[in-house]
Design an enzyme around this catalytic site. Structure first.
Site, PDB file in Angstrom:
ATOM      1  N   LYS A  13       0.833  -1.200   0.000  1.00 35.77           N
ATOM      2  CA  LYS A  13       0.000   0.000   0.000  1.00 35.77           C
ATOM      3  C   LYS A  13       0.875   1.261   0.000  1.00 35.77           C
ATOM      4  O   LYS A  13       2.096   1.180   0.221  1.00 35.77           O
ATOM      5  CB  LYS A  13      -0.922  -0.032   1.228  1.00 35.77           C
ATOM      6  N   TYR A  53     -12.299  -1.844  -3.487  1.00 34.29           N
ATOM      7  CA  TYR A  53     -12.845  -1.855  -2.132  1.00 34.29           C
ATOM      8  C   TYR A  53     -14.378  -1.792  -2.115  1.00 34.29           C
ATOM      9  O   TYR A  53     -14.967  -1.393  -1.116  1.00 34.29           O
ATOM     10  CB  TYR A  53     -12.246  -0.705  -1.313  1.00 34.29           C
ATOM     11  N   PHE A  61     -15.651   4.177   6.958  1.00 32.25           N
ATOM     12  CA  PHE A  61     -14.266   4.510   6.596  1.00 32.25           C
ATOM     13  C   PHE A  61     -13.994   4.422   5.087  1.00 32.25           C
ATOM     14  O   PHE A  61     -12.860   4.579   4.658  1.00 32.25           O
ATOM     15  CB  PHE A  61     -13.285   3.609   7.369  1.00 32.25           C
ATOM     16  N   ARG A  89      -2.095 -14.309   3.747  1.00 30.84           N
ATOM     17  CA  ARG A  89      -2.871 -13.682   4.832  1.00 30.84           C
ATOM     18  C   ARG A  89      -2.223 -13.969   6.195  1.00 30.84           C
ATOM     19  O   ARG A  89      -2.173 -13.104   7.069  1.00 30.84           O
ATOM     20  CB  ARG A  89      -4.322 -14.194   4.827  1.00 30.84           C
ATOM     21  N   THR A  95      -5.774  -7.479  10.451  1.00 32.36           N
ATOM     22  CA  THR A  95      -6.026  -6.205   9.768  1.00 32.36           C
ATOM     23  C   THR A  95      -5.467  -5.019  10.554  1.00 32.36           C
ATOM     24  O   THR A  95      -4.843  -4.122   9.987  1.00 32.36           O
ATOM     25  CB  THR A  95      -7.553  -6.020   9.553  1.00 32.36           C
ATOM     26  N   ARG A 106       2.326  -6.904   9.125  1.00 26.85           N
ATOM     27  CA  ARG A 106       1.664  -5.786   9.812  1.00 26.85           C
ATOM     28  C   ARG A 106       2.135  -5.672  11.260  1.00 26.85           C
ATOM     29  O   ARG A 106       2.287  -4.571  11.793  1.00 26.85           O
ATOM     30  CB  ARG A 106       0.149  -5.959   9.739  1.00 26.85           C
ATOM     31  N   ASN A 116      -1.813   0.086   6.995  1.00 23.40           N
ATOM     32  CA  ASN A 116      -1.342  -1.220   7.456  1.00 23.40           C
ATOM     33  C   ASN A 116      -0.489  -1.963   6.422  1.00 23.40           C
ATOM     34  O   ASN A 116      -0.476  -3.191   6.371  1.00 23.40           O
ATOM     35  CB  ASN A 116      -2.523  -2.064   7.959  1.00 23.40           C
ATOM     36  N   HIS A 119      -1.888  -5.261   1.379  1.00 21.96           N
ATOM     37  CA  HIS A 119      -3.186  -5.879   1.093  1.00 21.96           C
ATOM     38  C   HIS A 119      -2.943  -7.274   0.528  1.00 21.96           C
ATOM     39  O   HIS A 119      -2.017  -7.465  -0.254  1.00 21.96           O
ATOM     40  CB  HIS A 119      -3.969  -5.068   0.049  1.00 21.96           C
ATOM     41  N   GLU A 132      -9.650 -10.027  -7.911  1.00 24.04           N
ATOM     42  CA  GLU A 132      -8.699  -8.931  -7.726  1.00 24.04           C
ATOM     43  C   GLU A 132      -7.571  -8.996  -8.751  1.00 24.04           C
ATOM     44  O   GLU A 132      -7.130  -7.961  -9.264  1.00 24.04           O
ATOM     45  CB  GLU A 132      -8.166  -8.946  -6.284  1.00 24.04           C
TER      46      GLU A 132
HETATM   47  P1  IDP Z   1      -7.983  -6.670   5.251  1.00 21.50           P
HETATM   48  O1  IDP Z   1      -7.170  -5.624   4.528  1.00 21.50           O
HETATM   49  O2  IDP Z   1      -7.226  -7.289   6.394  1.00 21.50           O
HETATM   50  O3  IDP Z   1      -8.590  -7.680   4.299  1.00 21.50           O
HETATM   51  P2  IDP Z   1     -10.630  -5.432   5.412  1.00 21.50           P
HETATM   52  O4  IDP Z   1     -11.605  -5.662   6.506  1.00 21.50           O
HETATM   53  O5  IDP Z   1     -10.927  -6.016   4.064  1.00 21.50           O
HETATM   54  O6  IDP Z   1      -9.194  -5.917   5.946  1.00 21.50           O
HETATM   55  O7  IDP Z   1     -10.454  -3.860   5.271  1.00 21.50           O
HETATM   56  C1  IDP Z   1      -9.789  -3.287   4.173  1.00 21.50           C
HETATM   57  C2  IDP Z   1      -8.895  -2.188   4.665  1.00 21.50           C
HETATM   58  O8  IDP Z   1      -9.680  -1.126   5.170  1.00 21.50           O
HETATM   59  C3  IDP Z   1      -7.966  -2.572   5.800  1.00 21.50           C
HETATM   60  O9  IDP Z   1      -6.767  -3.161   5.357  1.00 21.50           O
HETATM   61  C4  IDP Z   1      -7.713  -1.244   6.495  1.00 21.50           C
HETATM   62  O10 IDP Z   1      -6.680  -0.526   5.820  1.00 21.50           O
HETATM   63  C5  IDP Z   1      -9.035  -0.510   6.279  1.00 21.50           C
HETATM   64  N1  IDP Z   1      -9.916  -0.625   7.438  1.00 21.50           N
HETATM   65  C6  IDP Z   1     -10.569  -1.726   7.870  1.00 21.50           C
HETATM   66  N2  IDP Z   1     -11.315  -1.467   8.942  1.00 21.50           N
HETATM   67  C7  IDP Z   1     -11.161  -0.160   9.194  1.00 21.50           C
HETATM   68  C8  IDP Z   1     -11.697   0.734  10.191  1.00 21.50           C
HETATM   69  O11 IDP Z   1     -12.489   0.345  11.059  1.00 21.50           O
HETATM   70  N3  IDP Z   1     -11.265   2.026  10.120  1.00 21.50           N
HETATM   71  C9  IDP Z   1     -10.409   2.477   9.175  1.00 21.50           C
HETATM   72  N4  IDP Z   1      -9.897   1.678   8.217  1.00 21.50           N
HETATM   73  C10 IDP Z   1     -10.262   0.385   8.236  1.00 21.50           C
END
Ligand code: IDP
Length: 157
Positions: A13, A53, A61, A89, A95, A106, A116, A119, A132
């Site tokens: 990212k 997304y 968010f 993963r 996450t 992470r 973070n 992805h 994807e």
């Molecule tokens: P992942 O990246 O571990 O698959 P997802 O739930 O798919 O997690 O969320 C996508 C991305 O959105 C996360 O990697 C993170 O950067 C962001 N994200 C997820 N939850 C939140 C939140 O509650 N607040 C702000 N950003 C979030």
């Protein structure tokens, strides 16, 4: 396709690129035995970000997520290997980097939920990896080759 030809989409990212972690992420995945089959250093536009997304469009968010992922270049990649989606993963960690185990990407390099570093396709979302990969790459951009160490990574090679 043999059992170790599963492909998954991975992206360093914008925070990871700016913090010079692109090489570290690639090193970790290639040293694990996963094989790089495509890579594109690129800037994601708003349209692509919203598609990528899309599952989060109703979340509070979402706008911040689109703004962040389009804020600078990313390294988009396809990695191949046995159980590749789930294994990436596991290497990424949770996450939220504050909760990600030390030793994960992470957990070693992040402190902030939205920034973070990496992805990877969700292995619990059936077909997410294929969707994807298709969104970011044309079929002819995926390179089919044997890596020299494959017989030493997989016993049946
Ligand atoms: P992942 O990246 O571990 O698959 P997802 O739930 O798919 O997690 O969320 C996508 C991305 O959105 C996360 O990697 C993170 O950067 C962001 N994200 C997820 N939850 C939140 C939140 O509650 N607040 C702000 N950003 C979030």
């Amino acid at each position: 396709m043999s059992h170790h030809d599963e492909r998954t989409f991975v992206m360093v990212k914008p925070d990871g690129v700016q913090r010079n972690l692109t090489g570290e992420v690639i090193t970790r995945l290639e040293e694990r035995g996963l094989k790089l089959v495509a890579a594109k250093f690129m800037q994601i536009d708003e349209d692509l970000a919203q598609q990528h997304y899309g599952e989060h469009e109703d979340k509070p968010f979402f706008d911040d997520l689109v703004e962040f992922i389009t804020s600078g270049p990313v390294m988009a990649m396809v990695w191949e290997g046995a159980d590749a989606t789930r294994q990436v993963r596991r290497m990424m960690g949770a996450t939220d980097p504050a909760e990600a185990a030390p030793g994960t990407i992470r957990g070693d390099y992040g402190l902030d939920l939205s920034q973070n570093v990496i992805h990877g396709s969700d292995h619990e979302d059936e077909g997410a990896n294929e969707r994807e990969i298709e969104l970011f790459f044309d079929e002819d951009e995926l390179v089919d080759y044997a890596r020299a160490d494959e017989p030493w990574v997989y016993e049946d090679e």
